[in-house]
Each structure stands twice: as structure tokens, then as C-alpha cells.
Design an enzyme around this catalytic site. Sequence first.
Site, PDB file in Angstrom:
ATOM      1  CB  SER A   1       2.904   8.393  10.363  1.00 43.32           C
ATOM      2  OG  SER A   1       2.612   7.418  11.348  1.00 43.32           O
TER       3      SER A   1
ATOM      4  CE1 TYR B   1       1.983   3.481  14.513  1.00 43.91           C
ATOM      5  CE2 TYR B   1       1.334   4.624  16.529  1.00 43.91           C
ATOM      6  CZ  TYR B   1       1.079   3.670  15.559  1.00 43.91           C
ATOM      7  OH  TYR B   1      -0.058   2.919  15.620  1.00 43.91           O
TER       8      TYR B   1
ATOM      9  CB  VAL C   1      -1.010   0.032   1.186  1.00 41.32           C
ATOM     10  CG1 VAL C   1      -2.066  -1.044   1.027  1.00 41.32           C
ATOM     11  CG2 VAL C   1      -0.306  -0.055   2.532  1.00 41.32           C
TER      12      VAL C   1
ATOM     13  CB  SER D   1      -2.631   5.565  16.907  1.00 40.51           C
ATOM     14  OG  SER D   1      -2.065   5.344  18.180  1.00 40.51           O
TER      15      SER D   1
ATOM     16  CG  ASN E   1      -5.922  -2.499   9.755  1.00 43.56           C
ATOM     17  OD1 ASN E   1      -6.053  -2.158  10.933  1.00 43.56           O
ATOM     18  ND2 ASN E   1      -5.191  -3.565   9.407  1.00 43.56           N
TER      19      ASN E   1
HETATM   20  P1  NAI Z   1      -0.074  -5.572  12.968  1.00 41.40           P
HETATM   21  O1  NAI Z   1       1.372  -5.235  12.853  1.00 41.40           O
HETATM   22  O2  NAI Z   1      -0.469  -6.786  13.729  1.00 41.40           O
HETATM   23  O3  NAI Z   1      -0.737  -5.651  11.509  1.00 41.40           O
HETATM   24  C1  NAI Z   1      -0.458  -4.697  10.527  1.00 41.40           C
HETATM   25  C2  NAI Z   1      -0.691  -5.307   9.175  1.00 41.40           C
HETATM   26  O4  NAI Z   1      -0.328  -4.356   8.162  1.00 41.40           O
HETATM   27  C3  NAI Z   1       0.183  -6.564   8.938  1.00 41.40           C
HETATM   28  O5  NAI Z   1      -0.607  -7.572   8.389  1.00 41.40           O
HETATM   29  C4  NAI Z   1       1.226  -6.072   7.946  1.00 41.40           C
HETATM   30  O6  NAI Z   1       1.730  -7.093   7.104  1.00 41.40           O
HETATM   31  C5  NAI Z   1       0.419  -5.050   7.155  1.00 41.40           C
HETATM   32  N1  NAI Z   1       1.280  -4.127   6.406  1.00 41.40           N
HETATM   33  C6  NAI Z   1       2.365  -3.460   6.847  1.00 41.40           C
HETATM   34  N2  NAI Z   1       2.933  -2.784   5.838  1.00 41.40           N
HETATM   35  C7  NAI Z   1       2.178  -3.002   4.733  1.00 41.40           C
HETATM   36  C8  NAI Z   1       2.255  -2.584   3.383  1.00 41.40           C
HETATM   37  N3  NAI Z   1       3.230  -1.772   2.965  1.00 41.40           N
HETATM   38  N4  NAI Z   1       1.314  -3.021   2.505  1.00 41.40           N
HETATM   39  C9  NAI Z   1       0.325  -3.842   2.913  1.00 41.40           C
HETATM   40  N5  NAI Z   1       0.205  -4.293   4.189  1.00 41.40           N
HETATM   41  C10 NAI Z   1       1.123  -3.880   5.082  1.00 41.40           C
HETATM   42  O7  NAI Z   1      -0.767  -4.272  13.554  1.00 41.40           O
HETATM   43  P2  NAI Z   1      -2.190  -4.061  14.278  1.00 41.40           P
HETATM   44  O8  NAI Z   1      -1.934  -3.941  15.714  1.00 41.40           O
HETATM   45  O9  NAI Z   1      -3.173  -5.041  13.784  1.00 41.40           O
HETATM   46  O10 NAI Z   1      -2.537  -2.593  13.751  1.00 41.40           O
HETATM   47  C11 NAI Z   1      -3.465  -2.315  12.713  1.00 41.40           C
HETATM   48  C12 NAI Z   1      -3.613  -0.802  12.623  1.00 41.40           C
HETATM   49  O11 NAI Z   1      -4.073  -0.264  13.867  1.00 41.40           O
HETATM   50  C13 NAI Z   1      -2.288  -0.094  12.308  1.00 41.40           C
HETATM   51  O12 NAI Z   1      -2.526   0.977  11.422  1.00 41.40           O
HETATM   52  C14 NAI Z   1      -1.857   0.424  13.669  1.00 41.40           C
HETATM   53  O13 NAI Z   1      -1.008   1.546  13.573  1.00 41.40           O
HETATM   54  C15 NAI Z   1      -3.191   0.757  14.302  1.00 41.40           C
HETATM   55  N6  NAI Z   1      -3.157   0.785  15.767  1.00 41.40           N
HETATM   56  C16 NAI Z   1      -2.856  -0.351  16.495  1.00 41.40           C
HETATM   57  C17 NAI Z   1      -2.809  -0.282  17.878  1.00 41.40           C
HETATM   58  C18 NAI Z   1      -2.508  -1.473  18.745  1.00 41.40           C
HETATM   59  O14 NAI Z   1      -2.427  -1.307  19.966  1.00 41.40           O
HETATM   60  N7  NAI Z   1      -2.342  -2.676  18.192  1.00 41.40           N
HETATM   61  C19 NAI Z   1      -3.083   0.991  18.590  1.00 41.40           C
HETATM   62  C20 NAI Z   1      -3.373   2.093  17.725  1.00 41.40           C
HETATM   63  C21 NAI Z   1      -3.415   1.979  16.365  1.00 41.40           C
END
Ligand code: NAI
Length: 246
Positions: A157, A154, A63, A141, A89
Site C-alpha cells: 500500500s 502495508y 478518507v 514509508s 498522512n
Molecule cells: P497513527 O496511527 O498515530 O495516526 C494515524 C491517523 O490516521 C490517526 O489519527 C487515525 O485516526 C487516522 N486515520 C486512520 N484511518 C483513517 C480514515 N479512514 N480517515 C481519516 N483518518 C484516518 O499513525 P502515525 O504513526 O502518526 O502515522 C502517520 C502516517 O505516517 C501514516 O500514513 C503511517 O503509515 C506513516 N508512517 C508512520 C511511521 C511510524 O513509525 N510511526 C513510519 C512510516 C510511515
Amino acid sequence: MLLKDKVCIITGATRGIGLAMTRFFAEQGAWVFVNGRDESQVQAVVTQINSDGGKADAFVCDVADPESVKNAFKLFLSKSKKLDVLINNAGILDDALIGMVSPAQIERTFGVNTYSVIYMSQYASRIMSRNKSGSIVNMTSIIGTNGNCGQAVYGGSKAAVIGITKSLAKELASTNIRVNAIAPGFIDTDMARSIPDSVFETRVSSIAMKRIGQPGEIASVAAFLSSDLAAYVTGQVIGVDGGMLI
Ligand code: NAI
């Protein structure tokens, strides 16, 4: 069913919050396009959803790479002529104190967390506007709203995602495309588990509800924002944080 026959693209959908959304959206009747960079990982999720009685297809791209996004949308259009929902996401976390931040780290983090939201929304809004209907949900976030030590990149962003959300909400309202953001607090995924144990404990104790959130608790709010129940909700940032910011 909340999302019956809605065509949805979910980015970063092979694990964590994105995977929980994919499963919940499919249960709610959506046709889910599963995004990830690794074709075999994406295919594994697609196969699982379809064998559980849902409807899923692959949307493989990086993405953060506009050319890759363009090609994925070309392929998408050969399968579906309409798009109802885009969930931006995908995200990465790469913390460092300001003195240690490198230009490559800034570029990478903004590429995945911020630029991607614009790349994906450009194509998605073009398709949605044909039907004069659509919902875009962006993941920001509480670090984007409130900041944190070691998270200038972060947090920056994710703060930018709020500016993009509100601007697109104004720009796309006339074509009945709603744009909202979710600001999770601390959610139990690989990303959250990647921080040191001591920081993990401190963060959980700062939550009013005294527990980490579950990915499904974000998925249900994303489903609400994507559904017709939220038909008059746009330009909002919905905190889902167990009272972390009260
Ligand atoms: P995660 O690291 O478990 O999952 C993130 C997903 O994004 C992974 O499947 C990864 O392969 C994919 N990804 C990364 N770079 C990519 C790219 N260039 N193209 C396509 N896919 C890509 O993270 P999580 O915890 O599920 O987070 C999801 C969203 O929620 C993120 O945007 C994160 O910043 C946000 N978030 C998460 C929090 C948490 O406590 N887990 C808190 C606040 C926000």
C-alpha cells in the site's frame, strides 16, 4: 513564517505525526483544516489550535470513502476558495504473515493508505489548479521502499503511494502543483508503539542514529516541502529515518 496564509488540509490529524504537523503548520502561519473521522476529536484539536492563537477548521471525513471525501470538500469550499497544501498522512498498520492475510484486511489497508491519496488528490488538484499553484505531500514509508516480513499488505500500500506521487508529479507539473512523498523510518507514535516490545527494540537498534524519530521531525520536513522554499522540488521521496537505510 514558513507557511503564512497558506490553506492546508492535513489528513489523520488528530494524533501522531498528523497532529504534530497540524501544530507546526499553525505555528508557521497556516490555516489548517484538520481531518479525522470522529467529529468530537477533530473539534478538540481545532479548538486547541485556535485558542493557542493559530487558525484551524474541521475537515471531517473517512478518507477511504469517496462519498465522504466529496462531502468534506463541498463543505471546505464553503469556507475557502483556495487550497495551497494537501498532506495525505492518514494511514493504518495491520501486519500479518502472508498466509494469514484476509481479503478484508487488504481492502481496508489499501483503502486508507492508498485509495485515499487518489480520492483526496482529485479534489485538491482541481482547486489548486485554479491558482496554478499547490503542494501535495504523501506519507509513504521505508517499508514501501524496502519491504519487511509480515508487511506485504502495508508495504504494498505504501509502495503504491510512491507510484501515485511520481505520476501525479508529472501530470500536475504544468499547473505548478508539486507532489512529493516522505518516507519515515521509525517514529514515536501510537502506531509505532503498537508492535511487540522485542520488535520495537530490534528496530531502534537498526537505526544509525540509535534513537526513534519524533513526530515533529517529520512535520518540519513536510513544512519545507509545503513551503515556497521547495518551489523547484517535485516527484521526490524524502527519507526521514535517522540513517535506518544507509
Ligand atoms: P497513527 O496511527 O498515530 O495516526 C494515524 C491517523 O490516521 C490517526 O489519527 C487515525 O485516526 C487516522 N486515520 C486512520 N484511518 C483513517 C480514515 N479512514 N480517515 C481519516 N483518518 C484516518 O499513525 P502515525 O504513526 O502518526 O502515522 C502517520 C502516517 O505516517 C501514516 O500514513 C503511517 O503509515 C506513516 N508512517 C508512520 C511511521 C511510524 O513509525 N510511526 C513510519 C512510516 C510511515
